[in-house]
Design a protein around this motif. Structure first.
Motif, PDB file in Angstrom:
ATOM      1  N   GLU A 125       0.826  -1.205   0.000  1.00  0.00           N
ATOM      2  CA  GLU A 125       0.000   0.000   0.000  1.00  0.00           C
ATOM      3  C   GLU A 125       0.865   1.262   0.000  1.00  0.00           C
ATOM      4  O   GLU A 125       0.656   2.155  -0.822  1.00  0.00           O
ATOM      5  CB  GLU A 125      -0.912   0.011   1.226  1.00  0.00           C
ATOM      6  CG  GLU A 125      -1.722   1.292   1.366  1.00  0.00           C
ATOM      7  CD  GLU A 125      -2.544   1.298   2.633  1.00  0.00           C
ATOM      8  OE1 GLU A 125      -3.246   0.314   2.898  1.00  0.00           O
ATOM      9  OE2 GLU A 125      -2.474   2.297   3.371  1.00  0.00           O
ATOM     10  N   TYR A 126       1.831   1.343   0.903  1.00  0.00           N
ATOM     11  CA  TYR A 126       2.676   2.534   0.975  1.00  0.00           C
ATOM     12  C   TYR A 126       3.387   2.778  -0.351  1.00  0.00           C
ATOM     13  O   TYR A 126       3.426   3.906  -0.844  1.00  0.00           O
ATOM     14  CB  TYR A 126       3.722   2.406   2.093  1.00  0.00           C
ATOM     15  CG  TYR A 126       3.169   2.074   3.457  1.00  0.00           C
ATOM     16  CD1 TYR A 126       1.904   2.480   3.852  1.00  0.00           C
ATOM     17  CD2 TYR A 126       3.928   1.334   4.358  1.00  0.00           C
ATOM     18  CE1 TYR A 126       1.407   2.163   5.106  1.00  0.00           C
ATOM     19  CE2 TYR A 126       3.436   1.010   5.617  1.00  0.00           C
ATOM     20  CZ  TYR A 126       2.173   1.424   5.981  1.00  0.00           C
ATOM     21  OH  TYR A 126       1.686   1.104   7.221  1.00  0.00           O
ATOM     22  N   VAL A 179       0.845   3.905  -3.079  1.00  0.00           N
ATOM     23  CA  VAL A 179       0.409   5.293  -2.861  1.00  0.00           C
ATOM     24  C   VAL A 179       1.520   6.254  -3.268  1.00  0.00           C
ATOM     25  O   VAL A 179       1.276   7.244  -3.956  1.00  0.00           O
ATOM     26  CB  VAL A 179      -0.033   5.513  -1.399  1.00  0.00           C
ATOM     27  CG1 VAL A 179      -0.230   6.995  -1.103  1.00  0.00           C
ATOM     28  CG2 VAL A 179      -1.313   4.738  -1.102  1.00  0.00           C
ATOM     29  N   TRP A 180       2.759   5.960  -2.857  1.00  0.00           N
ATOM     30  CA  TRP A 180       3.858   6.860  -3.214  1.00  0.00           C
ATOM     31  C   TRP A 180       4.094   6.866  -4.725  1.00  0.00           C
ATOM     32  O   TRP A 180       4.311   7.915  -5.319  1.00  0.00           O
ATOM     33  CB  TRP A 180       5.152   6.498  -2.485  1.00  0.00           C
ATOM     34  CG  TRP A 180       6.184   7.556  -2.722  1.00  0.00           C
ATOM     35  CD1 TRP A 180       7.170   7.560  -3.657  1.00  0.00           C
ATOM     36  CD2 TRP A 180       6.284   8.809  -2.043  1.00  0.00           C
ATOM     37  NE1 TRP A 180       7.894   8.724  -3.595  1.00  0.00           N
ATOM     38  CE2 TRP A 180       7.363   9.508  -2.613  1.00  0.00           C
ATOM     39  CE3 TRP A 180       5.562   9.390  -1.006  1.00  0.00           C
ATOM     40  CZ2 TRP A 180       7.749  10.773  -2.176  1.00  0.00           C
ATOM     41  CZ3 TRP A 180       5.948  10.649  -0.577  1.00  0.00           C
ATOM     42  CH2 TRP A 180       7.018  11.330  -1.153  1.00  0.00           C
ATOM     43  N   GLN A 205       2.010   6.466  -7.053  1.00  0.00           N
ATOM     44  CA  GLN A 205       0.942   7.204  -7.723  1.00  0.00           C
ATOM     45  C   GLN A 205       0.931   8.682  -7.355  1.00  0.00           C
ATOM     46  O   GLN A 205       0.682   9.525  -8.216  1.00  0.00           O
ATOM     47  CB  GLN A 205      -0.410   6.576  -7.370  1.00  0.00           C
ATOM     48  CG  GLN A 205      -1.589   7.196  -8.084  1.00  0.00           C
ATOM     49  CD  GLN A 205      -2.878   6.449  -7.799  1.00  0.00           C
ATOM     50  OE1 GLN A 205      -2.874   5.299  -7.354  1.00  0.00           O
ATOM     51  NE2 GLN A 205      -3.993   7.094  -8.060  1.00  0.00           N
ATOM     52  N   TYR A 259      -2.648  10.523   4.135  1.00  0.00           N
ATOM     53  CA  TYR A 259      -3.920   9.938   3.712  1.00  0.00           C
ATOM     54  C   TYR A 259      -4.484   9.003   4.774  1.00  0.00           C
ATOM     55  O   TYR A 259      -3.779   8.542   5.669  1.00  0.00           O
ATOM     56  CB  TYR A 259      -3.731   9.166   2.394  1.00  0.00           C
ATOM     57  CG  TYR A 259      -2.944   7.889   2.544  1.00  0.00           C
ATOM     58  CD1 TYR A 259      -3.598   6.668   2.717  1.00  0.00           C
ATOM     59  CD2 TYR A 259      -1.557   7.881   2.527  1.00  0.00           C
ATOM     60  CE1 TYR A 259      -2.880   5.494   2.857  1.00  0.00           C
ATOM     61  CE2 TYR A 259      -0.831   6.708   2.659  1.00  0.00           C
ATOM     62  CZ  TYR A 259      -1.506   5.522   2.826  1.00  0.00           C
ATOM     63  OH  TYR A 259      -0.795   4.350   2.976  1.00  0.00           O
ATOM     64  N   GLY A 315      -7.023   5.409   4.725  1.00  0.00           N
ATOM     65  CA  GLY A 315      -7.574   4.392   3.839  1.00  0.00           C
ATOM     66  C   GLY A 315      -9.049   4.180   4.090  1.00  0.00           C
ATOM     67  O   GLY A 315      -9.536   4.328   5.215  1.00  0.00           O
ATOM     68  N   ILE A 318      -8.422   5.982  -1.102  1.00  0.00           N
ATOM     69  CA  ILE A 318      -7.884   6.684   0.065  1.00  0.00           C
ATOM     70  C   ILE A 318      -8.393   8.117   0.054  1.00  0.00           C
ATOM     71  O   ILE A 318      -8.791   8.640  -0.986  1.00  0.00           O
ATOM     72  CB  ILE A 318      -6.341   6.667   0.082  1.00  0.00           C
ATOM     73  CG1 ILE A 318      -5.765   7.307  -1.183  1.00  0.00           C
ATOM     74  CG2 ILE A 318      -5.821   5.253   0.269  1.00  0.00           C
ATOM     75  CD1 ILE A 318      -4.252   7.483  -1.176  1.00  0.00           C
ATOM     76  N   VAL A 357      -7.008  11.768   0.646  1.00  0.00           N
ATOM     77  CA  VAL A 357      -5.746  12.480   0.719  1.00  0.00           C
ATOM     78  C   VAL A 357      -5.978  13.842   1.368  1.00  0.00           C
ATOM     79  O   VAL A 357      -6.844  14.606   0.934  1.00  0.00           O
ATOM     80  CB  VAL A 357      -5.110  12.641  -0.676  1.00  0.00           C
ATOM     81  CG1 VAL A 357      -3.805  13.414  -0.586  1.00  0.00           C
ATOM     82  CG2 VAL A 357      -4.879  11.279  -1.317  1.00  0.00           C
ATOM     83  N   VAL A 366      -6.574   3.947  -5.607  1.00  0.00           N
ATOM     84  CA  VAL A 366      -5.179   3.506  -5.614  1.00  0.00           C
ATOM     85  C   VAL A 366      -4.989   2.523  -6.762  1.00  0.00           C
ATOM     86  O   VAL A 366      -5.672   1.500  -6.835  1.00  0.00           O
ATOM     87  CB  VAL A 366      -4.785   2.850  -4.276  1.00  0.00           C
ATOM     88  CG1 VAL A 366      -3.353   2.351  -4.327  1.00  0.00           C
ATOM     89  CG2 VAL A 366      -4.971   3.830  -3.135  1.00  0.00           C
TER      90      VAL A 366
END
Length: 193
Positions: free
Chosen positions: A77-78, A81-82, A84, A134, A136, A142, A144, A174
């Motif tokens: 996930e981390y 997210v980063w 994107q 963010y 979830g 998510i 933001v 995501v």
């Protein structure tokens, strides 16, 4: 007798190969069904369904056995997210900060409103790398928060200023992203929790 035995053996081998192929096809379908059912649990569970496909498609520079299944859902996930949303993709470290619900948005301002949910703040090791903050939703999306990594300005800013931040989060889907890039980012994660 020997030729008949070989024909039977080859025939069994082919049908076994076909059943394996059918099994793989049905397991992919089952994974998609499972992933769509479990997508409500976290933003990344619905995107783990391609990891088995990528086992044979890893590009150079990675071990052939390196797949997303080796990593936790949180790490994936981390990284996703980063990948994107991270302002700078050329980072040396991906720092993860867990901020519990009820924590002030700006700890330096006594008029700060609090985060309504548990949030995660991702940041590089340098200020120029930026950050993503963010929470979830458990469904592949998510929220933001538009907050800086470092607060500059005059205080007190007032509770309305901070309430505007919590009321105007951006809903983001995501994306799965490229597994190879995801794995590269996972290797940079620094999560002290």
């Amino acid at each position: 007798m020997l030729p008949v035995f070989l024909m039977i053996f080859v025939g069994c081998s082919n049908s076994k190969g076909e059943s394996v192929q059918i099994s793989n096809d049905s397991s992919s379908t089952n994974k998609e069904e499972v992933s769509s059912d479990t997508s409500k649990e976290s933003p990344i569970t619905n995107s783990n369904d391609t990891t088995s496909e990528n086992t044979s498609t890893n590009a150079g520079g990675q071990d052939d056995n390196e797949t997303l299944t080796q990593f936790s859902n949180e790490q994936i996930e981390y990284a996703r997210v980063w990948l994107q949303l991270g302002p700078n993709q050329e980072i040396a470290e991906l720092n993860v900060l867990h901020i519990p619900a009820g924590s002030p948005i700006n700890p330096e301002d006594e008029t700060s409103a609090n985060y309504p949910d548990n949030v995660i703040q991702l940041a590089g090791s340098r200020l120029v790398d930026g950050s993503v903050t963010y929470s979830g939703n458990g469904d592949g999306t998510i929220n933001v928060y538009n907050v800086p990594l470092r607060w500059d300005g005059s205080y007190p800013a007032g509770e309305d200023f901070y309430n505007n931040i919590t009321d105007n989060t951006k809903l983001v889907n995501v994306e799965k992203g490229d597994d190879e890039k995801i794995i590269e980012l996972i290797k940079l994660i620094n999560d002290p929790s």
